[in-house]
Design a protein around this motif. Structure first.
Motif, PDB file in Angstrom:
ATOM      1  N   ARG A 161       0.510  -1.382   0.071  1.00  0.00           N
ATOM      2  CA  ARG A 161       0.077   0.193  -0.054  1.00  0.00           C
ATOM      3  C   ARG A 161       0.806   1.152  -0.007  1.00  0.00           C
ATOM      4  O   ARG A 161       0.607   2.240  -0.780  1.00  0.00           O
ATOM      5  N   THR A 162       1.902   1.237   0.649  1.00  0.00           N
ATOM      6  CA  THR A 162       2.961   2.456   0.653  1.00  0.00           C
ATOM      7  C   THR A 162       3.618   2.712  -0.475  1.00  0.00           C
ATOM      8  O   THR A 162       3.470   3.751  -1.027  1.00  0.00           O
ATOM      9  N   LEU A 163       3.845   1.434  -1.241  1.00  0.00           N
ATOM     10  CA  LEU A 163       4.591   1.876  -2.466  1.00  0.00           C
ATOM     11  C   LEU A 163       3.534   2.500  -3.531  1.00  0.00           C
ATOM     12  O   LEU A 163       3.887   3.121  -4.519  1.00  0.00           O
ATOM     13  N   GLN A 164       2.174   1.762  -3.427  1.00  0.00           N
ATOM     14  CA  GLN A 164       1.051   2.339  -4.401  1.00  0.00           C
ATOM     15  C   GLN A 164       0.971   4.122  -3.914  1.00  0.00           C
ATOM     16  O   GLN A 164       1.000   4.757  -4.962  1.00  0.00           O
ATOM     17  N   LEU A 165       1.034   4.257  -2.632  1.00  0.00           N
ATOM     18  CA  LEU A 165       0.596   5.627  -2.429  1.00  0.00           C
ATOM     19  C   LEU A 165       1.900   6.644  -2.850  1.00  0.00           C
ATOM     20  O   LEU A 165       1.832   7.570  -3.558  1.00  0.00           O
ATOM     21  N   GLU A 166       2.962   6.053  -2.787  1.00  0.00           N
ATOM     22  CA  GLU A 166       4.409   6.729  -2.976  1.00  0.00           C
ATOM     23  C   GLU A 166       4.396   6.868  -4.512  1.00  0.00           C
ATOM     24  O   GLU A 166       4.560   7.871  -5.055  1.00  0.00           O
ATOM     25  N   LYS A 167       4.076   6.040  -5.380  1.00  0.00           N
ATOM     26  CA  LYS A 167       3.912   6.087  -6.895  1.00  0.00           C
ATOM     27  C   LYS A 167       3.053   7.021  -7.201  1.00  0.00           C
ATOM     28  O   LYS A 167       3.181   8.089  -8.003  1.00  0.00           O
ATOM     29  N   SER A 168       1.682   6.943  -6.571  1.00  0.00           N
ATOM     30  CA  SER A 168       0.585   7.939  -6.899  1.00  0.00           C
ATOM     31  C   SER A 168       0.951   9.201  -6.570  1.00  0.00           C
ATOM     32  O   SER A 168       0.691  10.276  -7.150  1.00  0.00           O
ATOM     33  N   LEU A 169       1.640   9.515  -5.429  1.00  0.00           N
ATOM     34  CA  LEU A 169       2.057  10.666  -4.966  1.00  0.00           C
ATOM     35  C   LEU A 169       3.203  11.388  -5.817  1.00  0.00           C
ATOM     36  O   LEU A 169       3.117  12.564  -6.228  1.00  0.00           O
ATOM     37  N   HIS A 170       3.988  10.535  -6.246  1.00  0.00           N
ATOM     38  CA  HIS A 170       4.856  10.765  -7.150  1.00  0.00           C
ATOM     39  C   HIS A 170       4.524  11.381  -8.549  1.00  0.00           C
ATOM     40  O   HIS A 170       4.991  12.375  -9.022  1.00  0.00           O
ATOM     41  N   GLU A 171       3.643  10.484  -9.143  1.00  0.00           N
ATOM     42  CA  GLU A 171       2.961  10.858 -10.342  1.00  0.00           C
ATOM     43  C   GLU A 171       1.953  12.167 -10.135  1.00  0.00           C
ATOM     44  O   GLU A 171       2.067  13.020 -11.036  1.00  0.00           O
ATOM     45  N   LEU A 172       1.519  12.305  -9.183  1.00  0.00           N
ATOM     46  CA  LEU A 172       0.866  13.662  -8.790  1.00  0.00           C
ATOM     47  C   LEU A 172       1.739  14.799  -8.501  1.00  0.00           C
ATOM     48  O   LEU A 172       1.444  15.788  -9.314  1.00  0.00           O
ATOM     49  N   GLU A 173       2.827  14.654  -7.965  1.00  0.00           N
ATOM     50  CA  GLU A 173       3.755  15.777  -7.831  1.00  0.00           C
ATOM     51  C   GLU A 173       4.274  16.071  -9.358  1.00  0.00           C
ATOM     52  O   GLU A 173       4.578  17.238  -9.606  1.00  0.00           O
ATOM     53  N   ILE A 174       4.584  15.254 -10.127  1.00  0.00           N
ATOM     54  CA  ILE A 174       5.165  15.389 -11.424  1.00  0.00           C
ATOM     55  C   ILE A 174       4.030  16.030 -12.137  1.00  0.00           C
ATOM     56  O   ILE A 174       4.351  16.804 -13.151  1.00  0.00           O
ATOM     57  N   THR A 175       2.729  15.450 -12.326  1.00  0.00           N
ATOM     58  CA  THR A 175       1.696  16.112 -12.909  1.00  0.00           C
ATOM     59  C   THR A 175       1.611  17.596 -12.374  1.00  0.00           C
ATOM     60  O   THR A 175       1.142  18.619 -13.277  1.00  0.00           O
ATOM     61  N   GLN A 176       1.547  17.978 -11.188  1.00  0.00           N
ATOM     62  CA  GLN A 176       1.460  19.150 -10.569  1.00  0.00           C
ATOM     63  C   GLN A 176       2.574  20.220 -11.184  1.00  0.00           C
ATOM     64  O   GLN A 176       2.170  21.262 -11.627  1.00  0.00           O
ATOM     65  N   ASN A 177       3.865  19.562 -11.204  1.00  0.00           N
ATOM     66  CA  ASN A 177       4.913  20.393 -11.624  1.00  0.00           C
ATOM     67  C   ASN A 177       4.704  20.753 -13.029  1.00  0.00           C
ATOM     68  O   ASN A 177       5.002  21.859 -13.382  1.00  0.00           O
ATOM     69  N   GLN A 178       4.261  19.909 -14.006  1.00  0.00           N
ATOM     70  CA  GLN A 178       4.054  20.071 -15.406  1.00  0.00           C
ATOM     71  C   GLN A 178       2.802  21.052 -15.566  1.00  0.00           C
ATOM     72  O   GLN A 178       3.273  21.996 -16.317  1.00  0.00           O
ATOM     73  N   LEU A 179       1.981  20.858 -14.802  1.00  0.00           N
ATOM     74  CA  LEU A 179       0.802  22.024 -14.814  1.00  0.00           C
ATOM     75  C   LEU A 179       1.437  23.425 -14.615  1.00  0.00           C
ATOM     76  O   LEU A 179       0.906  24.359 -15.397  1.00  0.00           O
TER      77      LEU A 179
END
Length: 627
Positions: free
Chosen positions: A374-392
């Protein structure tokens, strides 16, 4: 000399090495001084004797020459001989002789000197008082023997030598006696005390023999004896403390449950605590002088001990009484001057802790796996969210900046057109007109502004007329390269395009043209300073499940990290003095992120060229840039 040989030192004065050396040095110095002073005195005596002889000769000249001259004038041989016999008996006169002026007659007394002598020739002149004239009647020759002076000097020398020798002997004997009483005897006593001193025995103070008027309780050797007493007392006290600490350590080692051990340079056990021997079922005789790695056959422990390195936290599994037990071994290499490297260490049993840890690990294993997943999934989602946020955020910033630049270009476009039209009306009729140069300069700069406005307009990626359409990517890029072929040939740049021939991709054609046109133009201007057949641009396009991966590389000059961080910023250029505006890579970024909704990254180092990686997702063919 070792301290154990102190009892061989004799208390006899003449057996003292230091005393004998002092006497020898004293005798040598005294002899040199005596010899030099004697030579000086003998020289003075010699000069005195010689002066006495010369005085005697002068006395003959002043007192007796006149009477001898009268006797010779009167030719009174008897009276002349009597006088000569009387003069030769005077001190310092060995031979005297009177010779006539013609040399045919002479009168003498005494014996001529055979060896070294002192002589003088005195003229005999007769003066006539009536006529005030003088006549040379003859000569007086006098000799004095030097042997008498030498003999007297030799007697004086021997007398001084014997006298000084006796004085030197007496003084040396007295000094040796004083040295024996004040130094040698007491130093021998100190050496004897140190030779018999044992820190484990009861402290007995050092007492030195004192001689009245020769030694003192405040002299240096007495102070040394006091310091030795203090040192010996301190050593006795420290030995007692060491013995107490050793006994305390032994009691602790025997009472503790931990194992304590020590091996010699041959890895043989030389010490083991009682608990270690008890748990291993051994006694002192069975364990000591046995190889430690034979008693505890563990490969990791064997390697650690044989390598002679410190180690900590080494887990070792042992089978004791048919029961598997786990210990943590710690070891330290100890080196000293008196012995080779030995190892000392301890061992703590952690069998119960390990069993508890294993039980707890088995109990929580399923839960831990679920938490990890679950931690890996959350970290992956958080990482993708941070990348998307930075790109936006970056896209919104670049889009706002592009809109601002486009708006500025649009606002200055109309007054710029008016300025160009008005300027054309001012064109001189002849190039010889003095206003022609000013007109030409104005028109060149207005045209430069026009080109800048066109570049500013390109930074706005949104254009409602550009729609998504399917294109053959390789053909499109080949057309762009052909359009830049003249610039490429000028710098001898080869372009290597790697792409499938039938790759058809829905995209915006104009955006692709601008992207690759700007990147190739950027390499030509900034990457390759000079023409070189090795200049190369490599473009690789691969289709993946996520879209297209575009890799653009050149082997040009590259750029430092600070310039790389600003590569996509507008108006950033390293060649502004050559007319560059710094908007080329900013247009590329806007086209990739805004028009094509992709991402772009750049990598470079000085001398390593530039590498740009672009990720492009597929675009719906019904989508326009403005939608």
């Amino acid at each position: 000399m070792q301290l154990s040989n102190a009892n061989k030192l004799s208390r006899h004065p003449f057996a003292s090495i230091i005393g004998r050396r002092i006497i020898i040095i004293l005798v040598i110095i005294s002899s040199l001084i005596t010899f030099i002073s004697t030579i000086i005195q003998l020289y003075g005596d010699y000069r005195h004797e010689v002066s006495a002889v010369e005085t005697r000769f002068q006395e003959l000249k002043d007192v007796h020459v006149e009477s001898l001259t009268i006797n010779l004038w009167e030719f009174n041989e008897r009276q002349l001989n009597i006088r000569l016999e009387g003069l030769v008996k005077l001190p310092d006169i060995s031979f005297i002789k009177v010779t006539s002026a013609t040399g045919s007659q002479f009168w003498q007394a005494g014996s001529q000197v055979e060896g070294d002598k002192i002589s003088q020739l005195i003229p005999l002149e007769y003066s006539n008082q009536d006529s005030d004239s003088s006549f040379m009647l003859g000569q007086l020759y006098v000799e004095s023997s030097s042997d008498r002076i030498y003999q007297q000097l030799l007697e004086t020398f021997l007398s001084l030598l014997i006298t000084n020798g006796i004085k030197t002997f007496i003084v040396s004997a007295l000094i040796l006696w004083v040295f024996q009483l004040s130094v040698n005897r007491r130093i021998t006593g100190i050496l004897g005390y140190l030779d018999h001193f044992r820190p484990n025995q009861r402290h007995l103070p050092l007492e030195l023999e004192q001689t009245p008027f020769v030694t003192s309780e405040r002299d240096e050797i007495s102070v040394l004896a006091l310091s030795i007493n203090q040192l010996s007392h301190t050593l006795n006290r420290l030995y007692e403390e060491i013995e107490t600490e050793r006994d305390r350590f032994t009691d602790f080692a025997n009472a503790a449950s931990d194992w304590l051990w020590e091996t010699d340079e041959d890895d043989k056990l030389i010490f083991a605590s009682e608990q270690m021997l008890l748990q291993m079922g051994l006694i002192d005789i069975q364990a000591y002088n046995r190889n430690f790695i034979e008693l505890i056959p563990n490969q990791a422990l064997i390697e650690a001990i044989e390598n002679r390195h410190d180690f900590k936290g080494l887990e070792v599994k042992l089978s004791i009484a048919e029961t598997e037990r786990i210990f943590v071994f710690n070891g330290k290499v100890v080196k000293s001057e008196s012995q080779s490297a030995v190892m000392r260490g301890s061992a703590i049993e952690i069998t119960s802790q390990k069993r508890a840890e294993q039980a707890l690990q088995d109990l929580n294993e399923t839960l831990e796996k679920r938490v990890v997943q679950r931690t890996l999934q959350l970290e992956k989602s958080l990482h993708e969210l941070e990348i998307t946020q930075n790109q936006l955020i970056e896209r919104e910033k670049m889009a706002s900046l592009a809109s601002l630049i486009s708006g500025i270009a649009h606002e200055i476009n109309t007054p710029l057109g008016v300025a160009i039209t008005a300027g054309s009306m001012l064109e001189p009729t002849s190039k010889s007109d003095y206003n022609y140069e000013a007109y030409k300069l104005m028109q060149d700069n207005l045209q430069r502004v026009v080109r800048l406005v066109q570049v500013f307009k390109q930074t706005a990626a949104q254009n409602g007329q550009n729609r998504v359409e399917s294109v053959y990517v390789k053909q499109l890029l080949s057309d762009v390269i052909v359009g830049l072929q003249q610039k490429l040939q000028k710098k001898q740049i080869s372009v290597q395009l790697e792409c499938e021939d039938n790759l058809n991709w829905p995209t915006i054609t104009q955006s692709w043209v601008q992207i690759f046109h700007q990147m190739i133009d950027n390499s030509i201007i900034h990457g390759f300073e000079e023409a070189n057949p090795d200049n190369l641009i490599r473009i690789s396009i691969i289709e993946t499940t996520q879209g297209l991966t575009v890799c653009y590389e050149d082997n040009g000059a590259g750029m430092p990290k600070d310039a790389l961080n600003k590569i996509f910023e507008p108006f950033h250029t390293t060649k502004r003095n050559t007319g560059c505006t710094g908007l080329g890579m900013h247009i590329v970024y806007n086209q990739v992120s805004q028009a094509l909704t992709g991402s772009i990254q750049a990598e470079s180092e000085p001398g390593q060229g530039l590498k740009i990686k672009i990720q492009l997702p597929p675009l719906p063919e019904t989508l326009s840039v403005g939608s």
